[in-house]
Design a protein around this motif. Sequence first.
Motif, mmCIF file in Angstrom:
data_model
loop_
_atom_site.group_PDB
_atom_site.id
_atom_site.type_symbol
_atom_site.label_atom_id
_atom_site.label_comp_id
_atom_site.label_asym_id
_atom_site.label_seq_id
_atom_site.Cartn_x
_atom_site.Cartn_y
_atom_site.Cartn_z
ATOM 1 N N VAL A 1 0.863 -1.178 0.000
ATOM 2 C CA VAL A 1 0.000 0.000 0.000
ATOM 3 C C VAL A 1 0.902 1.231 0.000
ATOM 4 O O VAL A 1 1.856 1.302 0.780
ATOM 5 C CB VAL A 1 -0.897 0.044 1.256
ATOM 6 C CG1 VAL A 1 -1.714 1.338 1.272
ATOM 7 C CG2 VAL A 1 -1.812 -1.154 1.318
ATOM 8 N N ASN B 1 0.988 5.114 0.825
ATOM 9 C CA ASN B 1 0.218 6.126 1.547
ATOM 10 C C ASN B 1 0.413 7.522 0.976
ATOM 11 O O ASN B 1 -0.462 8.373 1.087
ATOM 12 C CB ASN B 1 0.601 6.121 3.029
ATOM 13 C CG ASN B 1 -0.309 7.000 3.862
ATOM 14 O OD1 ASN B 1 -1.536 6.883 3.774
ATOM 15 N ND2 ASN B 1 0.265 7.886 4.661
ATOM 16 N N GLU B 2 1.560 7.782 0.360
ATOM 17 C CA GLU B 2 1.896 9.112 -0.161
ATOM 18 C C GLU B 2 2.224 9.001 -1.649
ATOM 19 O O GLU B 2 3.192 8.336 -2.023
ATOM 20 C CB GLU B 2 3.097 9.679 0.603
ATOM 21 C CG GLU B 2 3.673 10.964 0.068
ATOM 22 C CD GLU B 2 2.653 12.079 -0.012
ATOM 23 O OE1 GLU B 2 2.322 12.466 -1.149
ATOM 24 O OE2 GLU B 2 2.195 12.529 1.052
ATOM 25 N N SER C 1 -8.273 11.151 -1.620
ATOM 26 C CA SER C 1 -7.483 10.358 -0.669
ATOM 27 C C SER C 1 -7.389 8.897 -1.114
ATOM 28 O O SER C 1 -7.544 7.977 -0.314
ATOM 29 C CB SER C 1 -8.062 10.438 0.741
ATOM 30 O OG SER C 1 -7.171 9.869 1.685
ATOM 31 N N LYS D 1 -5.526 5.626 -2.214
ATOM 32 C CA LYS D 1 -4.230 5.011 -1.938
ATOM 33 C C LYS D 1 -4.002 3.848 -2.916
ATOM 34 O O LYS D 1 -4.793 2.904 -2.963
ATOM 35 C CB LYS D 1 -4.177 4.469 -0.504
ATOM 36 C CG LYS D 1 -4.565 5.492 0.564
ATOM 37 C CD LYS D 1 -3.651 6.706 0.555
ATOM 38 C CE LYS D 1 -4.037 7.690 1.660
ATOM 39 N NZ LYS D 1 -3.227 8.921 1.616
ATOM 40 N N LYS E 1 -6.748 0.076 -6.142
ATOM 41 C CA LYS E 1 -6.707 1.260 -5.287
ATOM 42 C C LYS E 1 -7.871 1.220 -4.316
ATOM 43 O O LYS E 1 -8.812 0.427 -4.482
ATOM 44 C CB LYS E 1 -6.770 2.528 -6.150
ATOM 45 C CG LYS E 1 -7.983 2.600 -7.063
ATOM 46 C CD LYS E 1 -7.832 3.711 -8.082
ATOM 47 C CE LYS E 1 -8.998 3.678 -9.074
ATOM 48 N NZ LYS E 1 -8.856 4.679 -10.148
ATOM 49 N N PHE F 1 -6.216 5.135 3.758
ATOM 50 C CA PHE F 1 -5.244 4.106 4.117
ATOM 51 C C PHE F 1 -5.903 2.889 4.767
ATOM 52 O O PHE F 1 -5.570 1.743 4.401
ATOM 53 C CB PHE F 1 -4.173 4.701 5.047
ATOM 54 C CG PHE F 1 -3.063 3.749 5.379
ATOM 55 C CD1 PHE F 1 -2.059 3.480 4.461
ATOM 56 C CD2 PHE F 1 -3.028 3.103 6.607
ATOM 57 C CE1 PHE F 1 -1.042 2.593 4.752
ATOM 58 C CE2 PHE F 1 -2.014 2.214 6.908
ATOM 59 C CZ PHE F 1 -1.020 1.958 5.981
ATOM 60 N N CYS G 1 5.267 3.722 2.459
ATOM 61 C CA CYS G 1 4.759 2.522 1.784
ATOM 62 C C CYS G 1 4.946 1.334 2.719
ATOM 63 O O CYS G 1 5.956 1.242 3.431
ATOM 64 C CB CYS G 1 5.519 2.303 0.488
ATOM 65 S SG CYS G 1 5.083 0.760 -0.379
#
Length: 293
Positions: A163, A165-166, A188, A190, A205, A209, A276
């Motif tokens: 995953v 996150n940024e 938002s 992820k 996706k 999060f 990540c």
Amino acid sequence: MVQIVFTSPADILPDEAKKLNAHVLAVDVIFGTEVYKDGVDINKEEFFVKMKEYVDKTGKLPHTSQIIEEEHIDLFKSLLDQGDEIIYISMSSGTSATIERARDAVKALNAEDKISIFDSETITVPYGMIVKEMIKARDKGLSRAEIVEVGKDCVDRIELLCVVNEITYLKKGGRLKGAQAFVATALSIKPLITIRGTKVDSMGKAIGFPGACKKLAKMYAEYEVDKDMPVYTAHSNAPELMDKLIKQIKAVTPSFEAVDGGGIGCAVGTHIGPGCCGVAFFRKKGSKSLLKS
């Protein structure tokens, strides 16, 4: 004796390599005019702090460079002079030309009968897992050819689910186009990714999060995981996010247990940035990947 040589994008630090009785060659990590040896001059935590500062200041990503032929020759020759054989385990040939420099070194030394070049076809924690399994095979007394067969089996069965996150770093690296990145940021979203040979591949996706962790946990539960092989966690300087992902996986698969993979380093970190987290494991023999090839 069969000596095992690999490169620092396996994310096994030099001290651990020494304990494993193996040898690691470090790639260069480059921030503009500043050059650091991966795992020698800069560790994983320092890399991600410096990376953020560098990106904020310049708008550019750092990068890594291949290990030159001469470094391979120096190490190979020192091991051959001891009367040893060598297995060189490379990061994916699709991500770096370093494997070609290793092949050039073998030819220069006229040592094709003493050195096996093995392409792990992956990078970061999965690469390190393959290295460790081949070291275990070496320590059991298997021959060079038999160890290579163990490596091939590992390559066929290894999986990585992550995953992100940024998304900033995926965008800067061209992994997300402008419109996609804008929408992902606004909602938002992820991304869920895996790393396969030549590229970072999307697995889907989710919004937020926690939602992404739940989706990954369900993916993991659908696999026929080989419980006789180690499962590793993997994160890019994000231990708290990793803990959250583990809790989600355990909520779906209560028996889940994993080894701390030691973290994702600079080779992949330059593309995904900090934040990540994921899990790497081996499928049971004969079972298929659930990801599109």
